[in-house]
Design a protein around this motif. Structure first.
Motif, mmCIF file in Angstrom:
data_model
loop_
_atom_site.group_PDB
_atom_site.id
_atom_site.type_symbol
_atom_site.label_atom_id
_atom_site.label_comp_id
_atom_site.label_asym_id
_atom_site.label_seq_id
_atom_site.Cartn_x
_atom_site.Cartn_y
_atom_site.Cartn_z
ATOM 1 N N ILE A 272 0.855 -1.196 0.000
ATOM 2 C CA ILE A 272 0.000 0.000 0.000
ATOM 3 C C ILE A 272 0.884 1.238 0.000
ATOM 4 N N GLU A 273 2.005 1.170 0.714
ATOM 5 C CA GLU A 273 2.932 2.300 0.761
ATOM 6 C C GLU A 273 3.493 2.616 -0.631
ATOM 7 N N ASP A 274 3.796 1.563 -1.415
ATOM 8 C CA ASP A 274 4.270 1.781 -2.790
ATOM 9 C C ASP A 274 3.220 2.564 -3.576
ATOM 10 N N CYS A 275 1.974 2.130 -3.489
ATOM 11 C CA CYS A 275 0.888 2.765 -4.236
ATOM 12 C C CYS A 275 0.655 4.206 -3.773
ATOM 13 N N GLU A 276 0.678 4.419 -2.457
ATOM 14 C CA GLU A 276 0.495 5.769 -1.921
ATOM 15 C C GLU A 276 1.623 6.693 -2.370
ATOM 16 N N TRP A 277 2.850 6.192 -2.319
ATOM 17 C CA TRP A 277 4.031 6.959 -2.701
ATOM 18 C C TRP A 277 3.918 7.426 -4.143
ATOM 19 N N ILE A 278 3.584 6.495 -5.044
ATOM 20 C CA ILE A 278 3.422 6.829 -6.465
ATOM 21 C C ILE A 278 2.242 7.788 -6.647
ATOM 22 N N SER A 279 1.131 7.519 -5.982
ATOM 23 C CA SER A 279 -0.072 8.345 -6.118
ATOM 24 C C SER A 279 0.205 9.803 -5.742
ATOM 25 N N ARG A 280 0.875 10.024 -4.606
ATOM 26 C CA ARG A 280 1.172 11.402 -4.172
ATOM 27 C C ARG A 280 2.058 12.119 -5.184
ATOM 28 N N ARG A 281 3.083 11.430 -5.642
ATOM 29 C CA ARG A 281 4.030 12.080 -6.551
ATOM 30 C C ARG A 281 3.453 12.316 -7.946
ATOM 31 N N ILE A 282 2.795 11.325 -8.514
ATOM 32 C CA ILE A 282 2.244 11.509 -9.857
ATOM 33 C C ILE A 282 1.071 12.480 -9.811
ATOM 34 N N GLY A 283 0.304 12.458 -8.716
ATOM 35 C CA GLY A 283 -0.804 13.410 -8.569
ATOM 36 C C GLY A 283 -0.308 14.845 -8.593
ATOM 37 N N ALA A 284 0.788 15.109 -7.880
ATOM 38 C CA ALA A 284 1.367 16.459 -7.856
ATOM 39 C C ALA A 284 1.874 16.853 -9.240
ATOM 40 N N LEU A 285 2.549 15.933 -9.920
ATOM 41 C CA LEU A 285 3.052 16.219 -11.273
ATOM 42 C C LEU A 285 1.911 16.486 -12.251
ATOM 43 N N LEU A 286 0.850 15.696 -12.147
ATOM 44 C CA LEU A 286 -0.294 15.883 -13.050
ATOM 45 C C LEU A 286 -0.978 17.226 -12.796
ATOM 46 N N ASP A 287 -1.025 17.652 -11.528
ATOM 47 C CA ASP A 287 -1.602 18.959 -11.210
ATOM 48 C C ASP A 287 -0.767 20.076 -11.841
ATOM 49 N N ILE A 288 0.561 19.965 -11.746
ATOM 50 C CA ILE A 288 1.455 20.975 -12.318
ATOM 51 C C ILE A 288 1.311 21.010 -13.843
ATOM 52 N N GLU A 289 1.300 19.830 -14.459
ATOM 53 C CA GLU A 289 1.214 19.717 -15.924
ATOM 54 C C GLU A 289 -0.162 20.098 -16.462
ATOM 55 N N ASP A 290 -1.186 20.002 -15.610
ATOM 56 C CA ASP A 290 -2.576 20.222 -16.015
ATOM 57 C C ASP A 290 -2.908 19.397 -17.261
ATOM 58 N N LEU A 291 -2.482 18.141 -17.207
ATOM 59 C CA LEU A 291 -2.601 17.222 -18.334
ATOM 60 C C LEU A 291 -4.050 16.812 -18.605
ATOM 61 N N ILE A 292 -4.802 16.618 -17.525
ATOM 62 C CA ILE A 292 -6.204 16.217 -17.662
ATOM 63 C C ILE A 292 -7.049 17.427 -17.253
ATOM 64 N N PRO A 293 -7.708 18.052 -18.218
ATOM 65 C CA PRO A 293 -8.371 19.330 -17.972
ATOM 66 C C PRO A 293 -9.680 19.247 -17.177
ATOM 67 N N VAL A 294 -10.114 18.046 -16.836
ATOM 68 C CA VAL A 294 -11.362 17.893 -16.084
ATOM 69 C C VAL A 294 -11.057 17.182 -14.766
ATOM 70 N N SER A 295 -12.027 17.211 -13.868
ATOM 71 C CA SER A 295 -11.897 16.484 -12.608
ATOM 72 C C SER A 295 -11.869 14.987 -12.907
ATOM 73 N N TYR A 296 -10.958 14.249 -12.249
ATOM 74 C CA TYR A 296 -10.823 12.814 -12.514
ATOM 75 C C TYR A 296 -10.437 12.087 -11.230
ATOM 76 N N ILE A 297 -10.540 10.777 -11.273
ATOM 77 C CA ILE A 297 -10.144 9.928 -10.146
ATOM 78 C C ILE A 297 -8.804 9.299 -10.499
ATOM 79 N N LEU A 298 -7.843 9.366 -9.581
ATOM 80 C CA LEU A 298 -6.541 8.735 -9.763
ATOM 81 C C LEU A 298 -6.494 7.489 -8.891
ATOM 82 N N GLU A 299 -6.229 6.342 -9.518
ATOM 83 C CA GLU A 299 -6.090 5.079 -8.789
ATOM 84 C C GLU A 299 -4.721 4.486 -9.098
ATOM 85 N N VAL A 300 -4.003 4.103 -8.055
ATOM 86 C CA VAL A 300 -2.728 3.413 -8.220
ATOM 87 C C VAL A 300 -2.841 2.104 -7.456
ATOM 88 N N SER A 301 -2.587 0.986 -8.131
ATOM 89 C CA SER A 301 -2.730 -0.308 -7.461
ATOM 90 C C SER A 301 -1.762 -1.326 -8.038
#
Length: 154
Positions: free
Chosen positions: A49-78
């Motif tokens: 779970i820690e692996d998934c949380e670690w990736i989720s926090r980091r990729i989520g922050a990068l995606l917010d900066i990049e504004d890659l997905i212009p709409v509200s979305y759900i991010l799942e890492v598993s």
């Protein structure tokens, strides 16, 4: 558009995955209903779970900066799951050593179903160690391949 997003997410993820010692198995971007970006990662020592949380926090922050997905979305890492269906040829290397069940389109040596230990990929052929012998199955002959989860040597 979907393919472009998946490719860019893959580019952003690669350094993170390598830093954590994980392998990227798959990325899905589903736009039906509320959009979902689903990322599957694999840790050969056991995905936590820690692996998934670690990736989720980091990729989520990068995606917010990049504004890659212009709409509200759900991010799942598993993790890919115990009985995952293999979708691409890279997965035959990622999951080396795991139990696998392969169903072929046409019989090979009189059989359509093979179970054994995945030994990887050689020249576009899946190497499978069965109880009887080692067999090489051409990728194009595979109808379905799933990881198998067996309890207590069943």
């Amino acid at each position: 558009m979907k393919e472009k997003i998946v490719e860019r997410v893959k580019e952003l993820l690669q350094p993170l995955i390598e830093e954590r010692g994980l392998k990227l198995v798959d990325i899905e971007y589903i736009t039906a209903g509320k959009p979902v970006l689903r990322i599957y990662v694999y840790n050969p020592e056991g995905t936590s779970i820690e692996d998934c949380e670690w990736i989720s926090r980091r990729i989520g922050a990068l995606l917010d900066i990049e504004d890659l997905i212009p709409v509200s979305y759900i991010l799942e890492v598993s993790s890919p799951g115990l009985d995952r269906k293999l979708k691409n040829k890279e997965e035959y290397e990622i999951f080396k050593g795991r139990d696998i069940k392969i169903v072929t389109k046409e019989p090979i040596e009189g059989k359509n179903v093979f179970e054994g230990i995945l030994r990887g990929l050689e020249d576009s052929k899946v190497v499978l160690e069965t109880e009887e012998k080692t067999i090489k199955i051409p990728l194009e002959s595979i109808s379905r391949a799933n990881l198998e989860f067996k309890i207590g040597g069943e």
